[in-house]
Write a protein that holds these residues in place. Structure first.
Motif, mmCIF file in Angstrom:
data_model
loop_
_atom_site.group_PDB
_atom_site.id
_atom_site.type_symbol
_atom_site.label_atom_id
_atom_site.label_comp_id
_atom_site.label_asym_id
_atom_site.label_seq_id
_atom_site.Cartn_x
_atom_site.Cartn_y
_atom_site.Cartn_z
ATOM 1 N N UNK A 56 0.839 -1.204 0.000
ATOM 2 C CA UNK A 56 0.000 0.000 0.000
ATOM 3 C C UNK A 56 0.869 1.247 0.000
ATOM 4 N N UNK A 57 1.933 1.233 0.758
ATOM 5 C CA UNK A 57 2.823 2.396 0.810
ATOM 6 C C UNK A 57 3.494 2.626 -0.537
ATOM 7 N N UNK A 58 3.933 1.559 -1.179
ATOM 8 C CA UNK A 58 4.579 1.675 -2.491
ATOM 9 C C UNK A 58 3.596 2.212 -3.533
ATOM 10 N N UNK A 59 2.326 1.758 -3.424
ATOM 11 C CA UNK A 59 1.299 2.195 -4.374
ATOM 12 C C UNK A 59 0.710 3.559 -4.016
ATOM 13 N N UNK A 60 1.107 4.094 -2.874
ATOM 14 C CA UNK A 60 0.607 5.380 -2.380
ATOM 15 C C UNK A 60 -0.902 5.367 -2.200
ATOM 16 N N UNK A 61 -1.366 4.294 -1.606
ATOM 17 C CA UNK A 61 -2.767 4.190 -1.238
ATOM 18 C C UNK A 61 -2.820 3.682 0.198
ATOM 19 N N UNK A 62 -4.025 3.590 0.746
ATOM 20 C CA UNK A 62 -4.147 3.126 2.130
ATOM 21 C C UNK A 62 -4.276 1.613 2.162
ATOM 22 N N UNK A 63 -3.931 1.037 3.327
ATOM 23 C CA UNK A 63 -4.056 -0.407 3.479
ATOM 24 C C UNK A 63 -5.504 -0.863 3.321
ATOM 25 N N UNK A 64 -6.505 -0.168 3.916
ATOM 26 C CA UNK A 64 -7.897 -0.596 3.720
ATOM 27 C C UNK A 64 -8.324 -0.554 2.257
ATOM 28 N N UNK A 65 -7.851 0.443 1.522
ATOM 29 C CA UNK A 65 -8.221 0.536 0.099
ATOM 30 C C UNK A 65 -7.656 -0.639 -0.677
ATOM 31 N N UNK A 66 -6.408 -1.009 -0.406
ATOM 32 C CA UNK A 66 -5.803 -2.158 -1.074
ATOM 33 C C UNK A 66 -6.518 -3.445 -0.680
ATOM 34 N N UNK A 67 -6.866 -3.573 0.590
ATOM 35 C CA UNK A 67 -7.561 -4.786 1.057
ATOM 36 C C UNK A 67 -8.929 -4.903 0.398
ATOM 37 N N UNK A 68 -9.637 -3.775 0.255
ATOM 38 C CA UNK A 68 -10.953 -3.821 -0.406
ATOM 39 C C UNK A 68 -10.814 -4.221 -1.873
ATOM 40 N N UNK A 69 -9.766 -3.732 -2.539
ATOM 41 C CA UNK A 69 -9.542 -4.118 -3.935
ATOM 42 C C UNK A 69 -9.291 -5.609 -4.046
ATOM 43 N N UNK A 70 -8.487 -6.154 -3.139
ATOM 44 C CA UNK A 70 -8.209 -7.582 -3.141
ATOM 45 C C UNK A 70 -9.486 -8.380 -2.902
#
Length: 290
Positions: free
Chosen positions: A22-36
């Protein structure tokens, strides 16, 4: 499923940690988890197994990520290819033009433009006017050099005007005339283009205005071929003045002010042309080329 989600899956597979990815993609962890979660729900399978040290691909996940890599790579290649095609310095212009100007106006314009933009490519389509208009409407051509001006939402920039003349065989009764009235052709056989061609409509209108309707002996899509048939004694024809005499015919001026055709550059006006086509159009319309 979003293409962005697939790219994030690839990144997560590479880094194997949600927070770090998430940090590398410059997004939040919850946003990445929701995408997954969204991808896994849509595919109906788990892509990653969660573990204390991060995430690891499942067997099905390896298949999903392999496909995601392929799709995202193909998309990136698409963007690169489009960027090359649409680049105003190195891109591609699809230009349609009439057969009858293939050896005159078009080569001169292309030579001048190539000196101006040597890295650009011009894809040429040589065809009749009605096919050119179709190609413009469908997007198969970006620009066209045509006559007459097409009806509808098309821009227009005149490039040259050509006088039309009557061509006759060298032994014809009108060969020594300086000028001819089209009414004198009532009993002649005419060589012309097929019905449906823009040039045929122009010739038919001239004859109709003169009140005559000569019998048609031969039809050809190519004006040079028409001139050759006349030279062989197979009739008379109305052609642009540059075609007179190519195969031994004699050109006679037509006593009608309308015996002319205007050739121009045209393009669709319902949307802006791509950058390469805009550059070509602006170059052709520049005062220096007039």
């Amino acid at each position: 499923m979003l293409l962005r989600d697939l790219a994030w899956l690839v990144a997560l597979a590479d880094h194997q940690h949600v927070t770090d990815t998430a940090a590398i993609l410059r997004t939040s962890q919850p946003t990445l988890s929701r995408a997954l979660a969204r991808v896994e729900t849509e595919l109906g399978t788990r892509v990653f197994e969660r573990a204390p040290d991060g995430v690891h691909l499942t067997p099905n996940g390896r298949l999903v990520v392999a496909a995601a890599r392929d799709l995202t790579a193909r998309y990136e290649q698409l963007l690169a290819d489009l960027g090359s095609l649409l680049d105003p310095d190195t891109g591609v212009v699809r230009l349609a033009f009439l057969d009858s100007i293939a050896t005159s106006l078009v080569p001169r314009l292309l030579r001048s433009f190539h000196e101006h933009a040597p890295r650009m490519r011009i894809l040429l389509r040589q065809e009749p006017a009605h096919e050119i208009v179709h190609d413009l409407r469908t997007g198969a051509a970006d620009l066209a050099i045509i006559s007459p001006r097409p009806p509808g939402d098309f821009g227009w920039h005149p490039l040259q005007e050509e006088r039309l003349v009557l061509v006759v065989p060298p032994s014809h009764r009108l060969r020594d005339r300086e000028e001819v009235d089209l009414r004198e052709l009532a009993d002649e056989e005419l060589v012309t283009t097929p019905v449906g061609f823009g040039y045929r409509a122009l010739v038919d209108a001239l004859l109709r205005d003169a009140g005559v309707s000569p019998a048609v002996s031969f039809e050809s899509q190519d004006l040079a071929t028409i001139e050759g048939l006349v030279a062989a004694g197979l009739g008379v024809a109305v052609v642009p003045e540059p075609f007179a005499g190519l195969s031994g015919t004699v050109g006679v001026r037509i006593a009608a002010e309308a015996a002319r055709r205007t050739i121009g550059l045209t393009w669709r006006t319902d949307h802006a042309p791509a950058a390469p086509a805009t550059r070509f159009r602006d170059f052709v319309m520049a005062p220096a080329l007039r």
